[in-house]
Scaffold this motif. Structure first.
Motif, mmCIF file in Angstrom:
data_model
loop_
_atom_site.group_PDB
_atom_site.id
_atom_site.type_symbol
_atom_site.label_atom_id
_atom_site.label_comp_id
_atom_site.label_asym_id
_atom_site.label_seq_id
_atom_site.Cartn_x
_atom_site.Cartn_y
_atom_site.Cartn_z
ATOM 1 N N PHE A 75 9.614 -7.233 -8.210
ATOM 2 C CA PHE A 75 9.889 -8.443 -8.981
ATOM 3 C C PHE A 75 8.575 -9.132 -9.353
ATOM 4 N N ILE A 76 7.646 -9.193 -8.395
ATOM 5 C CA ILE A 76 6.345 -9.830 -8.636
ATOM 6 C C ILE A 76 5.545 -9.040 -9.667
ATOM 7 N N GLN A 77 5.490 -7.731 -9.470
ATOM 8 C CA GLN A 77 4.739 -6.864 -10.382
ATOM 9 C C GLN A 77 5.264 -6.972 -11.808
ATOM 10 N N GLU A 78 6.589 -6.918 -11.971
ATOM 11 C CA GLU A 78 7.170 -7.004 -13.312
ATOM 12 C C GLU A 78 7.060 -8.414 -13.875
ATOM 13 N N GLY A 79 7.129 -9.431 -13.003
ATOM 14 C CA GLY A 79 6.924 -10.807 -13.470
ATOM 15 C C GLY A 79 5.533 -10.993 -14.035
ATOM 16 N N LEU A 106 15.371 -3.907 -17.323
ATOM 17 C CA LEU A 106 15.550 -2.455 -17.225
ATOM 18 C C LEU A 106 14.401 -1.834 -16.435
ATOM 19 N N ASN A 107 13.180 -2.339 -16.640
ATOM 20 C CA ASN A 107 12.051 -1.872 -15.835
ATOM 21 C C ASN A 107 12.324 -2.092 -14.349
ATOM 22 N N ILE A 108 12.851 -3.281 -14.023
ATOM 23 C CA ILE A 108 13.088 -3.628 -12.626
ATOM 24 C C ILE A 108 14.152 -2.731 -12.000
ATOM 25 N N ILE A 109 15.270 -2.533 -12.684
ATOM 26 C CA ILE A 109 16.335 -1.733 -12.086
ATOM 27 C C ILE A 109 15.892 -0.279 -11.917
ATOM 28 N N CYS A 110 15.080 0.220 -12.823
ATOM 29 C CA CYS A 110 14.589 1.593 -12.672
ATOM 30 C C CYS A 110 13.635 1.714 -11.486
ATOM 31 N N GLU A 111 12.746 0.734 -11.342
ATOM 32 C CA GLU A 111 11.771 0.772 -10.250
ATOM 33 C C GLU A 111 12.440 0.603 -8.886
ATOM 34 N N THR A 112 13.400 -0.304 -8.803
ATOM 35 C CA THR A 112 13.975 -0.647 -7.507
ATOM 36 C C THR A 112 15.155 0.233 -7.134
ATOM 37 N N ALA A 113 16.148 0.300 -7.987
ATOM 38 C CA ALA A 113 17.354 1.053 -7.643
ATOM 39 C C ALA A 113 17.192 2.552 -7.851
ATOM 40 N N MET A 114 16.320 2.944 -8.804
ATOM 41 C CA MET A 114 16.186 4.371 -9.111
ATOM 42 C C MET A 114 14.875 4.969 -8.633
ATOM 43 N N THR A 116 11.917 4.953 -10.063
ATOM 44 C CA THR A 116 11.097 5.529 -11.122
ATOM 45 C C THR A 116 10.605 4.403 -12.016
ATOM 46 N N THR A 117 9.663 4.704 -12.894
ATOM 47 C CA THR A 117 9.090 3.664 -13.758
ATOM 48 C C THR A 117 9.300 3.996 -15.226
ATOM 49 N N LEU A 118 9.488 2.945 -16.022
ATOM 50 C CA LEU A 118 9.605 3.111 -17.473
ATOM 51 C C LEU A 118 8.385 2.549 -18.198
ATOM 52 N N VAL A 119 7.380 2.113 -17.435
ATOM 53 C CA VAL A 119 6.165 1.601 -18.049
ATOM 54 C C VAL A 119 5.538 2.715 -18.888
ATOM 55 N N ASP A 120 5.127 2.370 -20.089
ATOM 56 C CA ASP A 120 4.549 3.320 -21.048
ATOM 57 C C ASP A 120 5.564 4.333 -21.574
ATOM 58 N N LYS A 121 6.851 4.035 -21.412
ATOM 59 C CA LYS A 121 7.903 4.879 -21.984
ATOM 60 C C LYS A 121 8.744 4.040 -22.940
ATOM 61 N N GLY A 122 8.069 3.308 -23.814
ATOM 62 C CA GLY A 122 8.732 2.341 -24.682
ATOM 63 C C GLY A 122 9.819 2.939 -25.560
ATOM 64 N N LYS A 123 9.522 4.063 -26.214
ATOM 65 C CA LYS A 123 10.496 4.677 -27.116
ATOM 66 C C LYS A 123 11.705 5.170 -26.341
ATOM 67 N N PHE A 124 11.460 5.794 -25.202
ATOM 68 C CA PHE A 124 12.524 6.304 -24.327
ATOM 69 C C PHE A 124 13.422 5.147 -23.884
ATOM 70 N N GLU A 180 14.056 13.715 -11.938
ATOM 71 C CA GLU A 180 12.708 13.390 -11.481
ATOM 72 C C GLU A 180 12.696 13.029 -9.997
ATOM 73 N N ARG A 181 13.724 12.290 -9.564
ATOM 74 C CA ARG A 181 13.762 11.867 -8.163
ATOM 75 C C ARG A 181 14.062 13.053 -7.248
ATOM 76 N N LYS A 182 14.942 13.934 -7.695
ATOM 77 C CA LYS A 182 15.239 15.135 -6.914
ATOM 78 C C LYS A 182 13.980 15.984 -6.741
ATOM 79 N N GLU A 183 13.207 16.111 -7.814
ATOM 80 C CA GLU A 183 11.982 16.914 -7.765
ATOM 81 C C GLU A 183 10.993 16.342 -6.764
#
Length: 442
Positions: A75-79, A106-114, A116-124, A180-183
């Motif tokens: 939360f702090i990092q994304e804030g 969406l960044n937060i839920i991916c980082e915390t619950a999943m 993984t990160t979506l930083v630098d994956k803007g189009k995706f 990605e998480r399985k790998e």
């Protein structure tokens, strides 16, 4: 209890503003949710009976206190990233909140619950967020047309074919995250999952030490359960799809409306900012989980915003047995819709219900209030499993914004037209001006 009845073909629907959701015997979701099955299948949101109980048991540890404490770092990092994005223009900036905030959540839920990160994956990320909004439109379109309830008929229509294309995007997105998480766990021979299983039921800080080696997430619980044959690959996909949507879109909507309300009420905004500044300055501009507990007025502002604009504006049940609601007998299997938006504006419980007044949620004013007059996270056994997570995320994001900016209204809520999609939405943009505090000081 306000209520009315509707006959739709051979189906009875009852609309109420007070609720049976607190009763453990009435946990069966109605057929209203059936049209979401192509997206969510029978995950935690839509399942019932043994499957629902099993999934809830698997997922509950993901929101344990120690897990939430770890997630505060995200939360702090994304804030900070959000603040940096707004400050990069070096001047007051007007932003469409829906675009800005949904990317953040969406960044937060991916980082915390999943995990993984979506930083630098803007189009995706943008492709996923647009598909979420578009598939929501197709679901509402179908909901309002009873003749499209038959799958075969619906998927032959133009809208049905569009939904099929959108679901390929959404399911492809979540499957990629799972892959990605399985790998990661395959490369480490599942060591972190084994450590986590050993510590999962302990109440000591040892679990926190384990998590710091590699932050574990809700998805890891599912992958661990998969190794124990408690859930299959499709089950993992169901829950990931459910949490990806419910974990980012609902929080984004709440943040947007809270920012708008604070912008329109500068005296309330100032009071919240003073509280935030006191806490932030004492901790050198960094927040911890304990700091977030020291923001009672900000929490009152969030609760009042959720009262006026609950992200999930209605829920629906189908009692498996006859039930008496006030003086009315509702037959078994009747669809019972609970309109949270109307419940939260019932003048019986909320004097001057359209007025934004955080003081409603002081301990004194909350005492004795009907427990089901305020249900932004539902209630009873099927309440929102992530409500503590959501409140911490809301407080952290708003604290960083208030510490760095003054909010000024551009669009006004009196002009906003809300539309009933899967979560409450608006027809047009929600624009707010963010004025850096250093600009004001100079």
């Amino acid at each position: 209890m306000a209520s009315c009845r509707l006959n739709s073909f051979n189906h009875f629907i009852v609309f109420i503003t007070q609720t049976l959701i607190g009763q453990s015997r009435f946990t069966q979701k109605s057929n209203v949710y059936r049209i979401t099955l192509p997206w969510f299948s029978t995950g935690l949101l839509t399942s019932a009976g043994h499957k629902w109980h099993t999934r809830r048991k698997i997922l509950t540890p993901a929101f344990h206190f120690n897990m939430l404490r770890e997630f505060t770092d995200i939360f702090i990092q994304e804030g900070e990233r959000l603040i940096g994005k707004l400050k990069s223009e070096g001047r007051p900036v007007v932003k469409d909140l829906k675009m800005l905030i949904s990317e953040h959540t969406l960044n937060i839920i991916c980082e915390t619950a999943m995990g993984t990160t979506l930083v630098d994956k803007g189009k995706f990320q943008f492709k996923y967020r647009k598909a979420v909004r578009d598939v929501g439109n197709t679901i509402v379109y179908r909901l309002l047309r009873p003749w499209l309830q038959i799958d075969f008929v619906f998927f032959l229509t133009r809208v049905g074919m569009l939904q099929s294309k959108l679901l390929k995007i959404l399911h492809g997105f979540t499957k990629q995250i799972i892959k990605e998480r399985k790998e990661y766990h395959d490369k480490t021979n599942g060591r972190s999952l084994a450590d986590f299983n050993d510590k999962a039921n302990e109440e000591t800080d040892d679990i926190t030490c384990t998590l710091r080696k590699k932050r574990l997430a809700m998805l890891d619980l599912l992958l661990s359960a998969h190794r124990q044959n408690l859930i299959d690959d499709e089950g993992i996909r169901e829950e990931v799809d459910t949490f990806m949507f419910r974990g980012h879109d609902t929080t984004a909507v709440s943040l947007c409306f809270t920012i708008m309300l604070l912008a329109e009420h500068p005296e309330i905004q100032d009071r919240a900012r003073i509280e935030v500044q006191k806490v932030m300055e004492a901790s050198n501009g960094k927040l911890s989980m304990s700091d977030l507990q020291k923001l009672p007025y900000l929490e009152m502002c969030i609760k009042e915003s959720l009262r006026l604009y609950p992200s999930v504006h209605f829920i629906s049940r189908a009692p498996e047995e006859d039930v008496m609601l006030s003086n009315y007998l509702v037959p078994a299997h009747t669809t019972v819709n609970v309109y949270i938006y109307d419940t939260h504006r019932d003048p019986k419980f909320w004097p001057n219900p359209d007025v934004f007044d955080p003081e409603r949620f002081t301990p004194e004013n909350s005492h004795g209030r009907h427990p089901f007059s305020y249900i932004p996270f539902s209630a009873g056994p099927r309440n929102c499993i992530g409500q503590k997570f959501a409140m911490l995320e809301l407080k952290a994001t708003l604290a960083y914004l208030l510490f760095n900016f003054i909010f000024e209204p551009v669009d006004y809520l009196k002009d906003v037209i809300c539309v009933p999609e899967l979560v409450i939405q608006t027809k047009h943009a929600l624009r707010t001006k963010f004025v850096p505090l250093e600009v004001v000081k100079h």
